[in-house]
Write an enzyme that holds these catalytic residues in place. Structure first.
Site, PDB file in Angstrom:
ATOM      1  N   CYS A  64      -1.648 -20.775   6.653  1.00 10.98           N
ATOM      2  CA  CYS A  64      -0.371 -20.256   7.172  1.00 10.98           C
ATOM      3  C   CYS A  64       0.255 -21.173   8.227  1.00 10.98           C
ATOM      4  O   CYS A  64       1.464 -21.154   8.432  1.00 10.98           O
ATOM      5  CB  CYS A  64      -0.578 -18.865   7.762  1.00 10.98           C
ATOM      6  SG  CYS A  64      -1.222 -17.727   6.543  1.00 10.98           S
TER       7      CYS A  64
ATOM      8  N   HIS B 230       6.103 -17.503  11.106  1.00 10.67           N
ATOM      9  CA  HIS B 230       5.479 -17.445   9.783  1.00 10.67           C
ATOM     10  C   HIS B 230       5.521 -15.988   9.325  1.00 10.67           C
ATOM     11  O   HIS B 230       5.217 -15.072  10.090  1.00 10.67           O
ATOM     12  CB  HIS B 230       4.035 -17.938   9.873  1.00 10.67           C
ATOM     13  CG  HIS B 230       3.190 -17.473   8.737  1.00 10.67           C
ATOM     14  ND1 HIS B 230       3.515 -17.745   7.429  1.00 10.67           N
ATOM     15  CD2 HIS B 230       2.060 -16.722   8.700  1.00 10.67           C
ATOM     16  CE1 HIS B 230       2.606 -17.195   6.643  1.00 10.67           C
ATOM     17  NE2 HIS B 230       1.718 -16.566   7.390  1.00 10.67           N
TER      18      HIS B 230
ATOM     19  N   ASN C 120       4.177 -12.829   1.917  1.00 13.07           N
ATOM     20  CA  ASN C 120       3.638 -13.932   2.706  1.00 13.07           C
ATOM     21  C   ASN C 120       3.394 -15.123   1.774  1.00 13.07           C
ATOM     22  O   ASN C 120       2.560 -15.044   0.883  1.00 13.07           O
ATOM     23  CB  ASN C 120       2.337 -13.448   3.362  1.00 13.07           C
ATOM     24  CG  ASN C 120       1.640 -14.502   4.198  1.00 13.07           C
ATOM     25  OD1 ASN C 120       1.907 -15.695   4.062  1.00 13.07           O
ATOM     26  ND2 ASN C 120       0.741 -14.071   5.049  1.00 13.07           N
TER      27      ASN C 120
HETATM   28  O1  UT7 Z   1      -0.751 -14.928   6.917  1.00 16.74           O
HETATM   29  C1  UT7 Z   1      -1.540 -14.800   8.073  1.00 16.74           C
HETATM   30  C2  UT7 Z   1      -2.700 -14.014   7.897  1.00 16.74           C
HETATM   31  N1  UT7 Z   1      -2.537 -12.659   7.488  1.00 16.74           N
HETATM   32  C3  UT7 Z   1      -2.114 -11.689   8.318  1.00 16.74           C
HETATM   33  O2  UT7 Z   1      -1.595 -11.941   9.379  1.00 16.74           O
HETATM   34  C4  UT7 Z   1      -2.384 -10.276   7.911  1.00 16.74           C
HETATM   35  C5  UT7 Z   1      -2.877  -9.481   9.089  1.00 16.74           C
HETATM   36  N2  UT7 Z   1      -3.300  -8.145   8.739  1.00 16.74           N
HETATM   37  C6  UT7 Z   1      -2.457  -7.214   8.266  1.00 16.74           C
HETATM   38  O3  UT7 Z   1      -1.296  -7.490   8.101  1.00 16.74           O
HETATM   39  C7  UT7 Z   1      -2.975  -5.822   8.013  1.00 16.74           C
HETATM   40  O4  UT7 Z   1      -4.294  -5.739   8.481  1.00 16.74           O
HETATM   41  C8  UT7 Z   1      -2.927  -5.402   6.527  1.00 16.74           C
HETATM   42  C9  UT7 Z   1      -1.487  -5.192   6.097  1.00 16.74           C
HETATM   43  C10 UT7 Z   1      -3.579  -6.467   5.666  1.00 16.74           C
HETATM   44  C11 UT7 Z   1      -3.688  -4.093   6.309  1.00 16.74           C
HETATM   45  O5  UT7 Z   1      -3.151  -3.087   7.142  1.00 16.74           O
HETATM   46  P1  UT7 Z   1      -4.092  -2.211   8.055  1.00 16.74           P
HETATM   47  O6  UT7 Z   1      -3.239  -1.264   8.728  1.00 16.74           O
HETATM   48  O7  UT7 Z   1      -4.920  -3.136   8.909  1.00 16.74           O
HETATM   49  O8  UT7 Z   1      -4.988  -1.489   6.983  1.00 16.74           O
HETATM   50  P2  UT7 Z   1      -6.592  -1.426   6.861  1.00 16.74           P
HETATM   51  O9  UT7 Z   1      -7.094  -2.695   6.251  1.00 16.74           O
HETATM   52  O10 UT7 Z   1      -7.183  -0.973   8.156  1.00 16.74           O
HETATM   53  O11 UT7 Z   1      -6.741  -0.257   5.820  1.00 16.74           O
HETATM   54  C12 UT7 Z   1      -6.328   1.085   6.129  1.00 16.74           C
HETATM   55  C13 UT7 Z   1      -6.484   1.932   4.882  1.00 16.74           C
HETATM   56  C14 UT7 Z   1      -7.860   1.793   4.250  1.00 16.74           C
HETATM   57  O12 UT7 Z   1      -8.210   3.062   3.725  1.00 16.74           O
HETATM   58  P3  UT7 Z   1      -9.213   4.031   4.529  1.00 16.74           P
HETATM   59  O13 UT7 Z   1     -10.469   3.260   4.674  1.00 16.74           O
HETATM   60  O14 UT7 Z   1      -8.513   4.324   5.826  1.00 16.74           O
HETATM   61  O15 UT7 Z   1      -9.301   5.214   3.623  1.00 16.74           O
HETATM   62  C15 UT7 Z   1      -7.620   0.827   3.124  1.00 16.74           C
HETATM   63  O16 UT7 Z   1      -8.543   1.020   2.059  1.00 16.74           O
HETATM   64  O17 UT7 Z   1      -5.548   1.525   3.907  1.00 16.74           O
HETATM   65  C16 UT7 Z   1      -6.231   1.217   2.683  1.00 16.74           C
HETATM   66  N3  UT7 Z   1      -5.528   0.146   2.005  1.00 16.74           N
HETATM   67  C17 UT7 Z   1      -4.530   0.381   1.147  1.00 16.74           C
HETATM   68  N4  UT7 Z   1      -3.977   1.510   0.692  1.00 16.74           N
HETATM   69  C18 UT7 Z   1      -2.961   1.411  -0.193  1.00 16.74           C
HETATM   70  C19 UT7 Z   1      -5.705  -1.182   2.141  1.00 16.74           C
HETATM   71  N5  UT7 Z   1      -4.819  -1.829   1.361  1.00 16.74           N
HETATM   72  C20 UT7 Z   1      -4.082  -0.883   0.735  1.00 16.74           C
HETATM   73  C21 UT7 Z   1      -3.023  -0.925  -0.185  1.00 16.74           C
HETATM   74  N6  UT7 Z   1      -2.499   0.241  -0.609  1.00 16.74           N
HETATM   75  N7  UT7 Z   1      -2.514  -2.085  -0.624  1.00 16.74           N
END
Ligand code: UT7
Length: 339
Positions: free
Chosen positions: A121, A266, A296
């Protein structure tokens, strides 16, 4: 040894971008990976992204399309380019890098050097910084910097991969750097950082050269070819590193956050950009986001956003522009530019 030529600045003389024509909405992902449009929009701000078309788009030729637009705007030809710096985490081949393919695609002089950058990134700002040094020292006058990515062919589009697959999209951006003829204008400084301690937090593990039987390993563990991410930890570090590296660029040049005319972060996650905007105290018109439409696109995201910002008239001569990135590595970086 320093010489008079080390005092010169590089300026961005041309910008360009290319995105594949296939639009993939969140609704299209719902049946594939047990996700919802509402979840994706709420957590990331993404509404749609582009996916490449096999047989038409390649990392190198998408970069070349963006480059043609940037060369046109700069008023130079492919033969004027003295160095290609190509940033990507999704190269056409394991080796050689995509830079040489772009050289061939653009029909450049056979000897034009091509350098490939692997900083995910932050790849575009790392590439910009390298190109900037070559211009500052006087070694080259015209450098082409490209960021291009095809993520869609390598994502786990099943429910297992949904945390990563909904975020990434395909696209390309490019800039042409030339020496600035205007005192105090151009790329004022670039700032690069890395922290290898977190290398595995956002990673594609295979193919790894560390395997005695690399090919056999991939055949047995094909799931390790997919990117994996500890999203929460990446998010936590991103919201600290973005403001830090923007602050570093401002302080280095004697500016404050209020002096920024446009921040182009980014495009990692709209929530991260909004957090950074709030932290820096910037009004909406001073930040540019297009992640809603492209997701992204890692190394392509900043030049793609910059090119659109220029097209939309959001960047004016004399504006103070800040570019900032954070991502896999971890790596993070910024650039301050007087347009
Ligand atoms: O490019 C530079 C590097 N990348 C980034 O900067 C990304 C940084 N991170 C993020 O943007 C966020 O962490 C994400 C968007 C990737 C994920 O969001 P989050 O709020 O951190 O979600 P999480 O990983 O804590 O997951 C929360 C819940 C989980 O379910 P449970 O365990 O609470 O039941 C996941 O299984 O959301 C679930 N989940 C989804 N649900 C529906 C994870 N991905 C999805 C999805 N659709 N696509």
């Amino acid at each position: 040894m320093a010489s008079a030529s080390t005092l010169r600045h590089a300026e961005i003389a041309g910008v360009g971008h290319y995105v594949p024509s296939r639009v993939v909405t969140n609704a299209e992902l719902e049946p594939l990976m047990n996700t919802t449009d509402a979840w994706i929009q709420e957590r990331t701000g993404i509404q749609e992204r582009r996916w490449f078309e096999e047989g038409k788009d390649t990392t190198a030729n998408m970069g070349a399309a963006a480059a043609r637009m940037a060369l046109d705007m700069a008023g130079v030809t492919a033969d004027d380019v003295q160095l290609i710096v190509f940033a990507t985490l999704s190269p056409d081949y394991f080796f050689p890098g995509s830079g040489v393919l772009l050289q061939r695609e653009l029909g450049m002089k056979a000897s034009t050097p091509a350098l490939d950058i692997r900083n995910q990134c932050s790849g575009f700002i790392y590439a910009l910084s390298v190109a900037d040094q070559f211009i500052r020292t006087g070694m080259y006058d015209t450098v082409l910097v490209v960021g291009s990515e095809i993520h869609s062919s390598g994502l786990d589009k099943s429910p297992t991969g949904r945390g990563v697959a909904v975020i990434f999209g395909d696209g390309a951006g490019a800039v042409v750097l030339r020496p600035s003829t205007r005192e105090g204008h151009g790329i004022l400084s670039t700032h690069l950082h890395a922290q290898g301690e977190f290398a595995e937090e956002l990673i594609v593990r295979e193919p790894s050269s560390n395997r005695e039987k690399r090919v056999e390993h991939i055949l047995e563990h094909s799931e390790e070819l997919y990117p994996t991410m500890n999203g929460q930890n990446v998010f936590k570090h991103a919201v600290v590193r973005f403001p830090q590296v923007i602050g570093e660029a401002l302080t280095h040049n004697g500016y404050e956050a209020k002096d920024i005319d446009l921040l182009i972060p980014h495009q990692a996650n709209l929530r991260i950009s909004q957090y950074v905007q709030q932290k820096m105290g910037l009004p909406d018109e001073k930040i540019f986001n297009n992640i809603m439409r492209y997701g992204n696109t890692t190394a392509a995201s900043i030049p793609l956003a910059l090119s659109e910002a220029v097209q939309e008239g959001r960047v004016k001569r004399g504006d103070l522009l800040c570019l900032a990135a954070f991502g896999s590595g971890f790596t993070w970086a910024s650039a301050l530019i007087k347009w």
